[in-house]
Motif scaffolding. Sequence first.
Motif, PDB file in Angstrom:
ATOM      1  N   LEU A 144       0.811  -1.214   0.000  1.00 38.88           N
ATOM      2  CA  LEU A 144       0.000   0.000   0.000  1.00 38.88           C
ATOM      3  C   LEU A 144       0.845   1.265   0.000  1.00 38.88           C
ATOM      4  O   LEU A 144       0.346   2.356   0.295  1.00 38.88           O
ATOM      5  N   GLN A 154      -7.137   7.359  -2.373  1.00 43.66           N
ATOM      6  CA  GLN A 154      -8.162   6.820  -3.262  1.00 43.66           C
ATOM      7  C   GLN A 154      -7.655   5.542  -3.909  1.00 43.66           C
ATOM      8  O   GLN A 154      -6.523   5.475  -4.375  1.00 43.66           O
ATOM      9  N   LYS A 181     -17.334  -0.502  -0.880  1.00 44.64           N
ATOM     10  CA  LYS A 181     -17.218   0.690  -0.022  1.00 44.64           C
ATOM     11  C   LYS A 181     -17.883   0.492   1.329  1.00 44.64           C
ATOM     12  O   LYS A 181     -18.517   1.414   1.878  1.00 44.64           O
ATOM     13  N   ARG A 239      -9.738   5.265   4.197  1.00 44.18           N
ATOM     14  CA  ARG A 239      -8.576   4.934   3.370  1.00 44.18           C
ATOM     15  C   ARG A 239      -7.548   6.049   3.446  1.00 44.18           C
ATOM     16  O   ARG A 239      -7.886   7.228   3.650  1.00 44.18           O
ATOM     17  N   ASP A 275      -7.189   0.046   5.671  1.00 39.42           N
ATOM     18  CA  ASP A 275      -6.411  -0.340   4.491  1.00 39.42           C
ATOM     19  C   ASP A 275      -5.746  -1.695   4.698  1.00 39.42           C
ATOM     20  O   ASP A 275      -5.835  -2.586   3.852  1.00 39.42           O
ATOM     21  N   GLU A 302     -16.753   6.134   1.204  1.00 42.99           N
ATOM     22  CA  GLU A 302     -15.305   5.999   1.345  1.00 42.99           C
ATOM     23  C   GLU A 302     -14.749   7.312   1.857  1.00 42.99           C
ATOM     24  O   GLU A 302     -14.995   8.376   1.269  1.00 42.99           O
ATOM     25  N   VAL A 314      -0.827   4.106   5.345  1.00 43.02           N
ATOM     26  CA  VAL A 314      -1.988   3.237   5.487  1.00 43.02           C
ATOM     27  C   VAL A 314      -2.850   3.659   6.659  1.00 43.02           C
ATOM     28  O   VAL A 314      -2.398   4.354   7.578  1.00 43.02           O
ATOM     29  N   THR A 315      -4.086   3.208   6.602  1.00 49.00           N
ATOM     30  CA  THR A 315      -4.966   3.243   7.765  1.00 49.00           C
ATOM     31  C   THR A 315      -5.190   1.812   8.239  1.00 49.00           C
ATOM     32  O   THR A 315      -4.796   0.852   7.570  1.00 49.00           O
ATOM     33  N   SER A 335     -14.452  -4.008   0.823  1.00 46.46           N
ATOM     34  CA  SER A 335     -13.800  -2.766   0.412  1.00 46.46           C
ATOM     35  C   SER A 335     -14.249  -2.336  -0.980  1.00 46.46           C
ATOM     36  O   SER A 335     -14.455  -1.145  -1.234  1.00 46.46           O
ATOM     37  N   VAL A 351     -11.431   9.297   2.439  1.00 44.15           N
ATOM     38  CA  VAL A 351     -10.012   9.344   2.089  1.00 44.15           C
ATOM     39  C   VAL A 351      -9.357  10.462   2.884  1.00 44.15           C
ATOM     40  O   VAL A 351      -9.765  11.625   2.789  1.00 44.15           O
TER      41      VAL A 351
END
Length: 437
Positions: A14, A273, A214, A270, A22, A399, A18-19, A211, A401
Amino acid sequence: MATQTAVMEAVTALNYRVTIGDVAAKSGLELNTVQRELATLAAEAGGHLQVAESGEVVYQFPTNFEAILRNRSWRLQMQARLQKLWQIIFYLIRLSFGIALVVSIIIIFTAIIILVLAQQSQEGEERERRSGGDLFALWQLQRYTYLLADWSLFFDPIDYDRRPHKRRSQAQAEAGKLNFLEAVYSFLFGDGNPNADLEERRWQMIATTISNHKGGVVAEQIAPYLDDLGSPSDQEYETYMLPVLARFDGRPQVSPEGGLVYHFPSLQVRAKQARSQRVSDYLREHRWPFTQATPGQAMGVIILAAVNLGGALILGGLLQTNPADLQGFVGFVQSIYWLLLGYGVGVVVVPLVRYFWLQLRNRRVEARNWQRSQRTLALRSPSPALERKLRYAQQFATEVVISDRDIIYATDRDLLEQEAERLEIEAKTNSPADTDS
């Protein structure tokens, strides 16, 4: 340690920012596990936290965080060394079965030749023993020794099908990575569980499906990745969704028509995107292959196993016709004869039993795959009730972001500097409104 490795691989894939959602969506791990592992990695590998105004946390890692972690952690270094050591040991174990088969044949037929020569020397006349008998026995011994020394003409341990008149398919070429000694082990015991990562793949597919939608799904979208859905009443109340909800912090919602939908807020946050990732329609278990050896290698093992067992039986008959007080090499062979015979029987029986066992196991694998594939039919031709549930689930699909503009605090920068920048941004934001007033 396997969990930490999975988190590290997800962070790398990633792009190091990251989160929790994620990483959970990428690895399929539980949210609580991901949160704990990310905090540990950030502390040990020099990562930084970025906090958004909404309270969401983004983890930023240096691109070389894996090297930093290895240098700081003796456990990871020791694990890497032990893993390399085990690979060497296991490779030697695999080779040992092929070596043992060849050595067993050499021992058996060497003892047979010695016993035959001994019988000829006892029963033949002096002239026959010195001329024809010895010449015939010597010719047999030379022929036998030549065949043993040049057995690679028939069973090349590097590449059996390298001869010009053999043409292998692409699949055989892949399997041909095994040398002949490895092929003996593969033919006897197989090459491991092809579904060892089944649970990992299952949860990765479920997380990716959530994911991709969403964070808003219905049970019918998750069912193709599960095994037993329970009794009819459990399926009616969608009880099989409970482990999914617990793993990814999901929340059930009831539509106005009484249908259940599920949304997962943690998987909706996230760091950047992202496009929808491709995922299989249902979880496919792999069939258990009998062996990765080429057909030529497999045939070679069969022939050697038959020769070994046949030779052991012949040797047993010769030992019974000779005196019990045999000396030297033949006496040693007599002392281990039952070990040689047992090994010869095992080399024949073990793959035969395993073959029929794999037939039963693969039928069960195909049955489970068929059941999961049938659950996708409901999504291909949804009923009116399912269509209403899918439309209702879209209301929860969103979502979030977290970009750099949303960050109000980061651990890699001075707090006063960040506060000054935040006040400056607010002042610029509010100045047009003050001017208009």
